[in-house]
Design an enzyme around this catalytic site. Structure first.
Site: not given
Ligand code: OSB
Ligand code: MG
Length: 378
Positions: A141, A167, A169, A194, A219, A244, A268, A296
């Site tokens: 990520s 992934k 952001k 995300d 996400e 999430d 998670k 995570g």
């Protein structure tokens, strides 16, 4: 889940530690940037065996409403008093359900107790949970980067390491062009974005532009507290949505799936109240052919180990956010570190319980506070 019937034996002492580990690089999401990992660790000791639970709450409420301070208060005031001699794990889990919300606090206690019980039986955590060993997929990520060039550099490094999925952001104003740049350079990689809740439904047209880049999923584009509007957005997008931060429980997952708010769930364990709820969610998703993956929280090696064991459960068919220790920390409190093999796979840690050791010297280097919450008086 047969392990739920395991009785919890007498406990000698319980300590709550606060650790602070500097990150090698700050980690930025749309709502905040962290320069270190500060976390609560619950240490539960019985008969010379130690169970560890890492709390995923941050000191601040910028990813989730819970914080280290709120978790400390809930654990000490409402959760530890629930522990009674002779109770089973199922009893503890049932008692904890009376405490509303505060899932990160509950997961901390549950995970510490489960680690203790697994170690007392000499079993690895996944074995204790009744799950067969398997290699775990890796995923990285990448936090928000300063420039598209830096982002491309980070993706290049991740691809060279053989991470199974990347992934990135995104946030308002740092999205389409950035995703386009990565996709152009890497047409084939498994890529996702995300947003950590940075958008609203009014941005649907903008988000629809992401459909051009063959993303595995987007996400949490909308608010941390929303499920319904994600359902409205999903109807307008070809790309699957993944939730999430708005999923805290099995009930939330059911609501989201019934509403069509997402086609994938990021589980998670620390966000949903622990391994028991996480496994129940994975089971629900599997029954509905909904893929799940383990997210995570930039955990230390304690929480990272739990996430690895969790991913041996059926249903975890997508690579999660499980990365090498060396991308977060110069040194971790747990040993051995998580490393990728030549195919980007991750092995289950070797020992009983969570499977990693916590060398005393390392722990001491990063502990900034410690208090005894319970001691058995014989
Ligand atoms: O949204 O998944 C997230 C880290 C902190 C808070 C929220 C998130 C994340 C990550 C990092 O994406 C996952 C990891 O590397 O552990
Ligand atoms: Mg996320």
């Amino acid at each position: 889940m047969k392990f739920l019937q395991t009785p919890i034996g007498p406990i000698d002492r319980i300590d709550l530690l606060t650790v602070r580990l500097p990150f090698l690089h700050p980690f930025a999401i749309s709502s905040y940037a962290w320069s270190c990992k500060e976390a609560l660790l619950l240490k539960v000791e019985a008969g010379g065996v130690t169970g560890w639970g890492e709390c995923v709450a941050d000191p601040d409420p910028f990813y989730a409403p819970e914080t280290t301070a709120s978790c400390r208060y809930i654990i000490q005031t409402f959760l530890l008093p629930l522990l009674e001699p002779g109770m089973t794990l199922a009893d503890l889990s049932g008692q904890m359900h009376k405490v509303r919300g505060n899932e990160m606090a509950k997961a901390t206690l549950e995970n510490a107790v489960i680690d203790l019980l697994a170690k007392q039986q000499g079993k690895k955590l996944h074995e204790f949970l009744g799950l067969p060993a398997r290699k775990i997929m890796s995923g990285i990520s990448l936090g928000l980067q300063e420039t598209p060039d830096k982002l491309l550099e980070a993706v290049t490094e991740a691809v060279a390491k053989k991470y199974h999925r990347v992934k990135m952001k995104i946030k308002k104003g740092q999205d389409i062009e950035w995703v386009a740049a990565v996709r152009k350079r890497f047409p084939e990689i498994q890529l996702m974005a995300d947003a950590n809740g940075d958008y609203t439904l009014a941005d649907a047209a903008r988000l629809r532009e992401l459909d051009a880049f063959n993303l595995m999923m987007i996400e949490q584009p909308l608010s941390y507290s929303d499920i319904y509007q994600h359902a409205l957005l999903q109807q307008q997008l070809a790309t699957p949505l993944c939730l999430d931060e708005s999923i805290h429980s099995l009930d939330d997952a059911r609501t989201a799936l019934e509403l069509g708010a997402c086609r994938i769930i990021n589980i998670k364990q620390g966000r949903v109240g622990g391994l028991i709820e996480a496994l129940a969610m994975a089971e629900l998703a599997a029954r509905r052919s909904i893929p799940v993956w383990s997210g995570g929280m930039d955990e230390t090696g304690i929480g990272r180990a739990v996430n690895i064991h969790l991913q041996t459960a059926p249903g975890f068919i997508l690579p999660g956010d499980t990365s090498e220790t060396s991308r977060y920390f110069h040194e971790d409190i747990a040993d051995p570190p998580v490393v990728l093999d030549a195919q980007g796979g991750i092995d289950i840690p070797p020992g009983a319980g969570i499977g990693v050791e916590i060398p005393a010297g390392r722990l001491a280097r990063y502990t900034i506070a410690q208090e005894r919450l319970y001691e058995h008086k014989g």
